[in-house]
Every structure is written in structure tokens, then in C-alpha cells.
Design a protein around this motif. Structure first.
Motif, PDB file in Angstrom:
ATOM      1  N   ASP A   1       0.926  -1.159   0.110  1.00  0.00           N
ATOM      2  CA  ASP A   1       0.165  -0.137  -0.083  1.00  0.00           C
ATOM      3  C   ASP A   1       0.754   0.948  -0.272  1.00  0.00           C
ATOM      4  N   SER A   2       0.891   2.119  -1.304  1.00  0.00           N
ATOM      5  CA  SER A   2       1.643   3.172  -1.112  1.00  0.00           C
ATOM      6  C   SER A   2       3.051   3.051  -0.975  1.00  0.00           C
ATOM      7  N   GLY A   3       3.230   2.421  -1.508  1.00  0.00           N
ATOM      8  CA  GLY A   3       4.415   1.636  -1.770  1.00  0.00           C
ATOM      9  C   GLY A   3       5.523   1.428  -0.339  1.00  0.00           C
ATOM     10  N   HIS A   4       4.644   0.404   0.431  1.00  0.00           N
ATOM     11  CA  HIS A   4       5.263   0.267   1.675  1.00  0.00           C
ATOM     12  C   HIS A   4       4.144  -1.462   1.688  1.00  0.00           C
ATOM     13  N   ILE A   5       5.313  -2.258   2.755  1.00  0.00           N
ATOM     14  CA  ILE A   5       4.205  -4.052   2.729  1.00  0.00           C
ATOM     15  C   ILE A   5       3.931  -3.830   4.054  1.00  0.00           C
ATOM     16  N   ILE A   6       2.400  -3.949   3.919  1.00  0.00           N
ATOM     17  CA  ILE A   6       1.938  -3.207   5.607  1.00  0.00           C
ATOM     18  C   ILE A   6       1.941  -4.259   5.717  1.00  0.00           C
ATOM     19  N   ASP A   7       1.517  -5.009   5.543  1.00  0.00           N
ATOM     20  CA  ASP A   7       1.175  -6.654   6.112  1.00  0.00           C
ATOM     21  C   ASP A   7       1.896  -7.575   5.456  1.00  0.00           C
ATOM     22  N   ASP A   8       2.124  -9.229   6.138  1.00  0.00           N
ATOM     23  CA  ASP A   8       3.084  -9.752   5.330  1.00  0.00           C
ATOM     24  C   ASP A   8       2.593 -11.158   6.048  1.00  0.00           C
ATOM     25  N   GLY A   9       2.280 -12.312   5.161  1.00  0.00           N
ATOM     26  CA  GLY A   9       1.333 -13.399   5.841  1.00  0.00           C
ATOM     27  C   GLY A   9       0.771 -14.683   5.665  1.00  0.00           C
ATOM     28  N   GLU A  10      -0.169 -15.381   6.469  1.00  0.00           N
ATOM     29  CA  GLU A  10      -0.865 -16.798   5.683  1.00  0.00           C
ATOM     30  C   GLU A  10      -1.987 -16.149   4.639  1.00  0.00           C
ATOM     31  N   PRO A  11      -2.566 -16.177   3.519  1.00  0.00           N
ATOM     32  CA  PRO A  11      -2.524 -15.044   2.891  1.00  0.00           C
ATOM     33  C   PRO A  11      -4.041 -15.285   3.224  1.00  0.00           C
ATOM     34  N   GLY A  12      -4.707 -16.159   3.727  1.00  0.00           N
ATOM     35  CA  GLY A  12      -5.640 -16.159   4.113  1.00  0.00           C
ATOM     36  C   GLY A  12      -6.297 -14.750   5.034  1.00  0.00           C
ATOM     37  N   ASP A  13      -4.861 -14.498   6.053  1.00  0.00           N
ATOM     38  CA  ASP A  13      -5.176 -13.365   7.109  1.00  0.00           C
ATOM     39  C   ASP A  13      -4.806 -12.100   5.924  1.00  0.00           C
ATOM     40  N   ILE A  14      -4.175 -12.566   5.550  1.00  0.00           N
ATOM     41  CA  ILE A  14      -4.017 -11.457   4.272  1.00  0.00           C
ATOM     42  C   ILE A  14      -4.681 -10.687   3.466  1.00  0.00           C
ATOM     43  N   VAL A  15      -5.643 -11.507   2.775  1.00  0.00           N
ATOM     44  CA  VAL A  15      -6.876 -11.180   2.350  1.00  0.00           C
ATOM     45  C   VAL A  15      -7.845 -10.752   2.512  1.00  0.00           C
ATOM     46  N   GLY A  16      -8.003 -11.082   3.710  1.00  0.00           N
ATOM     47  CA  GLY A  16      -9.249 -10.518   5.306  1.00  0.00           C
ATOM     48  C   GLY A  16      -8.549  -9.204   5.506  1.00  0.00           C
ATOM     49  N   HIS A  17      -7.059  -8.922   5.336  1.00  0.00           N
ATOM     50  CA  HIS A  17      -6.819  -7.417   5.506  1.00  0.00           C
ATOM     51  C   HIS A  17      -7.202  -6.207   4.706  1.00  0.00           C
ATOM     52  N   TYR A  18      -6.740  -6.674   3.279  1.00  0.00           N
ATOM     53  CA  TYR A  18      -6.916  -6.408   2.158  1.00  0.00           C
ATOM     54  C   TYR A  18      -8.642  -6.257   2.202  1.00  0.00           C
ATOM     55  N   ARG A  19      -9.299  -6.756   2.239  1.00  0.00           N
ATOM     56  CA  ARG A  19     -10.059  -6.461   1.591  1.00  0.00           C
ATOM     57  C   ARG A  19     -11.136  -5.410   2.793  1.00  0.00           C
ATOM     58  N   ALA A  20     -11.039  -5.619   4.518  1.00  0.00           N
ATOM     59  CA  ALA A  20     -11.405  -5.135   5.322  1.00  0.00           C
ATOM     60  C   ALA A  20     -11.250  -3.218   4.696  1.00  0.00           C
ATOM     61  N   MET A  21      -9.998  -2.978   4.613  1.00  0.00           N
ATOM     62  CA  MET A  21      -9.095  -1.976   4.392  1.00  0.00           C
ATOM     63  C   MET A  21      -9.980  -1.807   2.883  1.00  0.00           C
ATOM     64  N   MET A  22     -10.673  -1.910   1.974  1.00  0.00           N
ATOM     65  CA  MET A  22     -10.870  -1.945   0.191  1.00  0.00           C
ATOM     66  C   MET A  22     -11.903  -1.360   1.034  1.00  0.00           C
ATOM     67  N   GLU A  23     -12.805  -2.462   2.173  1.00  0.00           N
ATOM     68  CA  GLU A  23     -14.603  -2.073   2.337  1.00  0.00           C
ATOM     69  C   GLU A  23     -14.541  -0.724   2.692  1.00  0.00           C
ATOM     70  N   GLY A  24     -13.677  -0.372   3.784  1.00  0.00           N
ATOM     71  CA  GLY A  24     -13.041   1.155   4.929  1.00  0.00           C
ATOM     72  C   GLY A  24     -13.272   2.092   3.663  1.00  0.00           C
ATOM     73  N   ARG A  25     -12.433   2.088   2.668  1.00  0.00           N
ATOM     74  CA  ARG A  25     -11.867   3.176   2.028  1.00  0.00           C
ATOM     75  C   ARG A  25     -12.806   3.023   0.851  1.00  0.00           C
ATOM     76  N   ALA A  26     -13.560   2.093   0.250  1.00  0.00           N
ATOM     77  CA  ALA A  26     -15.447   2.337  -0.127  1.00  0.00           C
ATOM     78  C   ALA A  26     -16.365   3.072  -0.060  1.00  0.00           C
ATOM     79  N   ASP A  27     -16.693   3.176   2.032  1.00  0.00           N
ATOM     80  CA  ASP A  27     -16.984   3.319   2.554  1.00  0.00           C
ATOM     81  C   ASP A  27     -16.965   4.802   2.312  1.00  0.00           C
ATOM     82  N   ALA A  28     -15.751   4.887   2.580  1.00  0.00           N
ATOM     83  CA  ALA A  28     -15.753   7.623   2.970  1.00  0.00           C
ATOM     84  C   ALA A  28     -16.435   7.856   1.897  1.00  0.00           C
ATOM     85  N   PRO A  29     -16.502   8.744   2.616  1.00  0.00           N
ATOM     86  CA  PRO A  29     -16.858   9.422   1.371  1.00  0.00           C
ATOM     87  C   PRO A  29     -16.386   9.926   0.549  1.00  0.00           C
ATOM     88  N   ARG A  30     -17.056  10.969  -0.751  1.00  0.00           N
ATOM     89  CA  ARG A  30     -15.694  11.140  -1.384  1.00  0.00           C
ATOM     90  C   ARG A  30     -15.325  13.091  -1.385  1.00  0.00           C
TER      91      ARG A  30
END
Length: 244
Positions: A211-240
Motif C-alpha cells: 500500500d502506497s509503496g510500503h509492505i503493510i502486511d505479510d503472512g498467511e494468505p487468508g489473513d492478508i486477503v482478509g486484511h486487504y478486503r477490510a481495508m478496501m471496504e473502509g475506503r469504499a465507504d469513505a465519503p468522496r
């Protein structure tokens, strides 16, 4: 094994007035990749492709060092490129010959000098990858998945130790994604794959979240995919941002 030691990548960019400035693409990346299957996920523009291009010298680190099996791609590029094969997002960016057979023969030209032997070896490689029926078909008549499989066969023809795949399923439908996923599952080589296909990422042994040029998470794929989904949901919900 691939090592990133405090790697940063900075490039020049230009605004609409033509003024130059520096843009940081990656910052302070320190990683050691030893797993057989590594997924790299993140939003567009996060730095995923840059991270992969450093491995075979398609881009160079501005700071820090990248090592591939102990070799530095920026100084020992020829040796590294013998070990690393790169599969691009769009297979037509790397398919230059008329047919799959000619493509694989081209990949073998440096290592197999006898023309008849090279021809036979190319046919055997296509057969091993289930592509022998397409050997003499025009690459323009192939489906997207077939083209991507031919690109992978060309990469494997030179027997690399590492395969880098940059968003290889982006242009593919479900059937062709399945075909390519099965081909990846069958690889003996280390695979490092950037992808937006979270199902593919979940099949890997390790996942990195960029994210933005940084490795912000690293590990078991299921956990990392879950983190990414939650992060993108938060950004999708943020007001433009409202602009006047």
C-alpha cells in the motif's frame, strides 16, 4: 531465494505544466522470500509491479539492494535473467512470433543451437504444457488464456529457477483463469505473483500486502486477503472529496 534489503525506488514525474518532481514508488522494503508460492496484492498504483520488476532488473532500486540467489540484478543482470522468467499481464506484450511453436523455438535459440533439435525440444515443451495442438496456430487466433499459457511455456523453456507473474489473470475469463491457475500449481519453480484475483492469492504459501509503496502486511494468505478486503471496504465507504 529473493532478498530485498531496505529497498526504495524513486522516479521522476512531471505535472501538467511540465515541472519535474520525484515520486517515491517503494520505500524501505526489507523482505526475504523463500516460499514456493508468494502472492503480492494491493490496489492499483500501490507498487506491486515495481516490486516484481526489481527481481530481474526491469527496474533498479534507487536505494538499498535486491539479491536473487545472492546475485544483484543491477550489476549481474545477465546471470539473474537466466534464473528468472517474467510473465506479463498482457501476453501479446511478449509474444512476437507467428505461432506458439516459433515462440518456444525463439526462447530456446540461445541454448539449443541445432535447428532440428530445437524444433523437437519446442514441440516437447508445448506437449508437456498441453499446448501441442496449438503448435502451428496463429497466436492471434488463440484465446487469452491460451496466449498466457504459451507465454508461460516460453518462460519455462529456458528452465528458470524463479517465475515472476505480474497480474497474469487480469485479462482472462473464468475458464482461462482456471487453466492458468492449474499451470501455476504444477510449477516446480518458485513463483512470485502480483494479482487482483484474491482466490488465486489465497492458494499461495505466503502473501504480501502493498500500500502506497510500503509492505503493510505479510503472512498467511487468508489473513492478508482478509486484511486487504477490510481495508478496501473502509475506503469504499469513505465519503468522496467534494470539489467546488
Amino acid at each position: 531465494m529473493i532478498e530485498y534489503r531496505a529497498v526504495g525506488v524513486e522516479v521522476e514525474s512531471y505535472d501538467l505544466d511540465g515541472q519535474a518532481s520525484k515520486q517515491q514508488i517503494l520505500s524501505d522494503v526489507t523482505l526475504t522470500l523463500t516460499e514456493r508460492r508468494v502472492a503480492v496484492i494491493g490496489a492499483n498504483g500501490s507498487g506491486k509491479s515495481t516490486l516484481l520488476k526489481l527481481v530481474n532488473g526491469l527496474m533498479k532500486a534507487s536505494t538499498g539492494q535486491v539479491l536473487v540467489e545472492g546475485l544483484d540484478p543491477s550489476r549481474q543482470g545477465k546471470q539473474v535473467r537466466r534464473m528468472v522468467g517474467h510473465v506479463f499481464t498482457d501476453p501479446m506484450a511478449q509474444l512476437v512470433m507467428a505461432t506458439p511453436l516459433e515462440e518456444v523455438e525463439l526462447s530456446l535459440r540461445a541454448s539449443v543451437h541445432d535447428r532440428k533439435l530445437r524444433h523437437a525440444r519446442a514441440l516437447a515443451i508445448l506437449a508437456r504444457n498441453g499446448l501441442d495442438r496449438l503448435a502451428n496456430r496463429s497466436v492471434h487466433a488463440l484465446s487469452g488464456g491460451e496466449r498466457q499459457l504459451v507465454s508461460l511455456a516460453c518462460v519455462l523453456a529456458v528452465e528458470p529457477r524463479i517465475v515472476i507473474a505480474d497480474e497474469p489473470t487480469t485479462l482472462l475469463d473464468l475458464r482461462n483463469k482456471m487453466m492458468l491457475t492449474r499451470a501455476f500449481d504444477a510449477l516446480d519453480q518458485q513463483l512470485v505473483c502480483s494479482t487482483h484475483d484474491l482466490e488465486l492469492a489465497g492458494r499461495m504459501d505466503r502473501a504480501l500486502l502493498v500500500d502506497s509503496g510500503h509492505i503493510i502486511d505479510d503472512g498467511e494468505p487468508g489473513d492478508i486477503v482478509g486484511h486487504y478486503r477490510a481495508m478496501m471496504e473502509g475506503r469504499a465507504d469513505a465519503p468522496r472529496e467534494v470539489r467546488a
